[in-house]
Design a protein around this motif. Sequence first.
Motif, PDB file in Angstrom:
ATOM      1  N   CYS A   1     -10.134  -6.115   5.140  1.00 17.21           N
ATOM      2  CA  CYS A   1      -9.372  -5.057   6.047  1.00 17.21           C
ATOM      3  C   CYS A   1     -10.198  -3.763   5.956  1.00 17.21           C
ATOM      4  O   CYS A   1     -10.029  -2.995   4.905  1.00 17.21           O
ATOM      5  CB  CYS A   1      -7.860  -4.917   5.966  1.00 17.21           C
ATOM      6  SG  CYS A   1      -7.356  -3.900   6.890  1.00 17.21           S
TER       7      CYS A   1
ATOM      8  N   CYS B   1      -1.787  -8.975  10.751  1.00 16.41           N
ATOM      9  CA  CYS B   1      -1.595  -8.417   9.360  1.00 16.41           C
ATOM     10  C   CYS B   1      -1.024  -9.174   8.412  1.00 16.41           C
ATOM     11  O   CYS B   1      -1.408  -9.370   7.314  1.00 16.41           O
ATOM     12  CB  CYS B   1      -1.383  -6.897   9.290  1.00 16.41           C
ATOM     13  SG  CYS B   1      -2.107  -5.934  10.206  1.00 16.41           S
TER      14      CYS B   1
ATOM     15  N   VAL C   1      -7.390  -0.536   5.639  1.00 16.38           N
ATOM     16  CA  VAL C   1      -6.552  -0.326   4.622  1.00 16.38           C
ATOM     17  C   VAL C   1      -6.717   1.106   3.889  1.00 16.38           C
ATOM     18  O   VAL C   1      -7.854   1.196   3.503  1.00 16.38           O
ATOM     19  CB  VAL C   1      -6.614  -1.526   3.672  1.00 16.38           C
ATOM     20  CG1 VAL C   1      -7.693  -1.577   2.635  1.00 16.38           C
ATOM     21  CG2 VAL C   1      -5.161  -1.449   2.814  1.00 16.38           C
TER      22      VAL C   1
ATOM     23  N   GLN D   1       2.059  -2.977   2.813  1.00 14.99           N
ATOM     24  CA  GLN D   1       0.967  -1.999   2.621  1.00 14.99           C
ATOM     25  C   GLN D   1      -0.098  -2.094   3.445  1.00 14.99           C
ATOM     26  O   GLN D   1      -1.005  -1.156   3.473  1.00 14.99           O
ATOM     27  CB  GLN D   1       0.179  -2.328   1.214  1.00 14.99           C
ATOM     28  CG  GLN D   1       1.465  -2.382   0.174  1.00 14.99           C
ATOM     29  CD  GLN D   1       1.945  -0.785  -0.348  1.00 14.99           C
ATOM     30  OE1 GLN D   1       1.166   0.262   0.279  1.00 14.99           O
ATOM     31  NE2 GLN D   1       2.993  -0.749  -0.929  1.00 14.99           N
ATOM     32  N   LEU D   2      -0.079  -3.106   4.538  1.00 20.83           N
ATOM     33  CA  LEU D   2      -1.271  -3.118   5.304  1.00 20.83           C
ATOM     34  C   LEU D   2      -1.124  -2.391   6.538  1.00 20.83           C
ATOM     35  O   LEU D   2       0.314  -1.910   6.999  1.00 20.83           O
ATOM     36  CB  LEU D   2      -1.314  -4.656   5.728  1.00 20.83           C
ATOM     37  CG  LEU D   2      -1.978  -5.460   4.656  1.00 20.83           C
ATOM     38  CD1 LEU D   2      -1.955  -6.993   5.459  1.00 20.83           C
ATOM     39  CD2 LEU D   2      -3.207  -5.017   4.051  1.00 20.83           C
TER      40      LEU D   2
ATOM     41  N   LEU E   1      -8.562  -7.968  -0.072  1.00 20.01           N
ATOM     42  CA  LEU E   1      -8.429  -7.045   0.555  1.00 20.01           C
ATOM     43  C   LEU E   1      -9.697  -6.376   1.325  1.00 20.01           C
ATOM     44  O   LEU E   1      -9.471  -5.343   2.362  1.00 20.01           O
ATOM     45  CB  LEU E   1      -7.450  -5.843  -0.140  1.00 20.01           C
ATOM     46  CG  LEU E   1      -6.996  -4.841   0.357  1.00 20.01           C
ATOM     47  CD1 LEU E   1      -5.686  -5.289   1.527  1.00 20.01           C
ATOM     48  CD2 LEU E   1      -6.302  -3.962  -0.563  1.00 20.01           C
TER      49      LEU E   1
ATOM     50  N   ALA F   1      -3.011   2.407  -0.323  1.00 21.56           N
ATOM     51  CA  ALA F   1      -2.477   0.764  -0.291  1.00 21.56           C
ATOM     52  C   ALA F   1      -3.230   0.171  -1.269  1.00 21.56           C
ATOM     53  O   ALA F   1      -2.809  -0.750  -2.118  1.00 21.56           O
ATOM     54  CB  ALA F   1      -2.544   0.407   1.034  1.00 21.56           C
ATOM     55  N   LYS F   2      -4.718   0.375  -1.326  1.00 23.26           N
ATOM     56  CA  LYS F   2      -5.295  -0.152  -2.318  1.00 23.26           C
ATOM     57  C   LYS F   2      -4.826  -0.151  -3.797  1.00 23.26           C
ATOM     58  O   LYS F   2      -4.729  -1.015  -4.787  1.00 23.26           O
ATOM     59  CB  LYS F   2      -6.872   0.162  -2.463  1.00 23.26           C
ATOM     60  CG  LYS F   2      -7.650  -0.267  -1.097  1.00 23.26           C
ATOM     61  CD  LYS F   2      -9.129   0.174  -1.046  1.00 23.26           C
ATOM     62  CE  LYS F   2      -9.824  -0.083   0.055  1.00 23.26           C
ATOM     63  NZ  LYS F   2     -11.031   0.566   0.339  1.00 23.26           N
TER      64      LYS F   2
END
Length: 451
Positions: free
Chosen positions: A42, A25, A45, A11-12, A39, A49-50
């Motif tokens: 980053c 990553c 992101v 997801q990154l 998270l 993705a979150k």
Amino acid sequence: MGLSGLDIFKQLPKTNCKECGLPTCLALAMALASGKASLEKCPHVSDAAKAALGAAAAPPIKLVAIGAGEAKVEIGDETVIYRHDKTFLHPTGVAVDLPATLPDDELAARAAKIDAMVLERVGLHYRPDMLAVSQRSASAQRFVEAVGIVARSSRRPMVLISSDAEAMKAAAAAAGRPRCLLAGADKNNYEAMAALATAANCPLVVKGDDLDSLADLAQRAAGLGVKDIVLDSGARQTSRVLADLTQMRRLSITRRFRPLGYPTVAFTTEQSPRAAAVQAGLYIGKYASMVVLPLTEPHHLLPVLAWRGNVYTDPQKPIQVEAKVNAVGAVNPESPVYVTTNFSLTYFTVEGEVTASKVPSYILPVDTEGTSVLTAWASGKFSAESIAAALKKSNMEEIVGHKTLVLPGFVAVLSGKLQELSGWKVLVGPREAAGIPAFAKSRFGNLAADD
Ligand code: SF4
């Protein structure tokens, strides 16, 4: 949650830009999976993705802000259990408790005193962070009045302590500042307290009877919309409080147990100031995110705040002073020159004794990466070469009209080579800084300042 490092990695952004402070990553993904990072590190992101990462995206202990602006205190967001694994990030917030039962003038005086208090130790400045007003046996009206008095006497973030939701509502209004910490909600009042905290956008302390009931209550409060929760296990006996704080820290970090993934608060109960300071120190060491204590005197608060400073110092970075010439007193070209290391504790111990000697002097701390005299000598950082280089770099020769320096007695072995390399005459000083006043009196007594 059950997400592996590889699940998270997918997801990154996979650009390895390093802005999160990690080299790749994948490294951040692994740190997230083990609960050692959040998270939020980053900045790139995506929202998708979150959402996909869910609980894995959240820090193991939520960051909670009390107050706003420059005085804001942030607690929680710790990622390790042991300080040597990394470092502790958000120092335990210290709130000084003022009972609402105090007379008006006493309340105002104590609040103003805490507001202005700045304590210094080894070049570091400490201050209590917050003011708490506790209702105790006072009426609701008196509690609200007391909160107003303290608010007018101090700019510090406030903690309001009452189990009466109506009184709390009026007190929060009387405080007239954003994000007071409301302490607190319990099984009998949590719905009203949660409604108040949500409406006022304030963090809320939830208090359980034990850890099970606390986890349940925290979940209920969160379900009612409270975003920022601070946990109080309800225990007041020191050993029980320590056990609960330790358990909560472990469950939140190693098990990622979300209901207890919030900062914690501990209240001192000891009556004597010294015992209360010791009790607060225990809670700071393991693992209170904030403590509420009744201490108002600088000599009681200083050990608590200095201890907190030590616990929250990065263990891999010793506290250092700048390696530059420092003048102590009204120096002149005849003033003695003391050489030491740039470890803060060493430097300020020497400075204190030089001040006590009443002989205006220069102190040249050599850059030893913040290590003490013997440690630096043993590792080769405090050597004839490094001292000679520091003398040259600082232009010491042009600052004073002589070429004599005082070397710590513990490293007398360096004197011959130092003399050779630097061209300075080396006087071997006392082994301990405590010997400086007597040494200065015997060697430089004629240069002593008048009283
Ligand atoms: Fe990867 Fe984000 Fe870290 Fe950059 S900041 S290396 S994109 S995880």
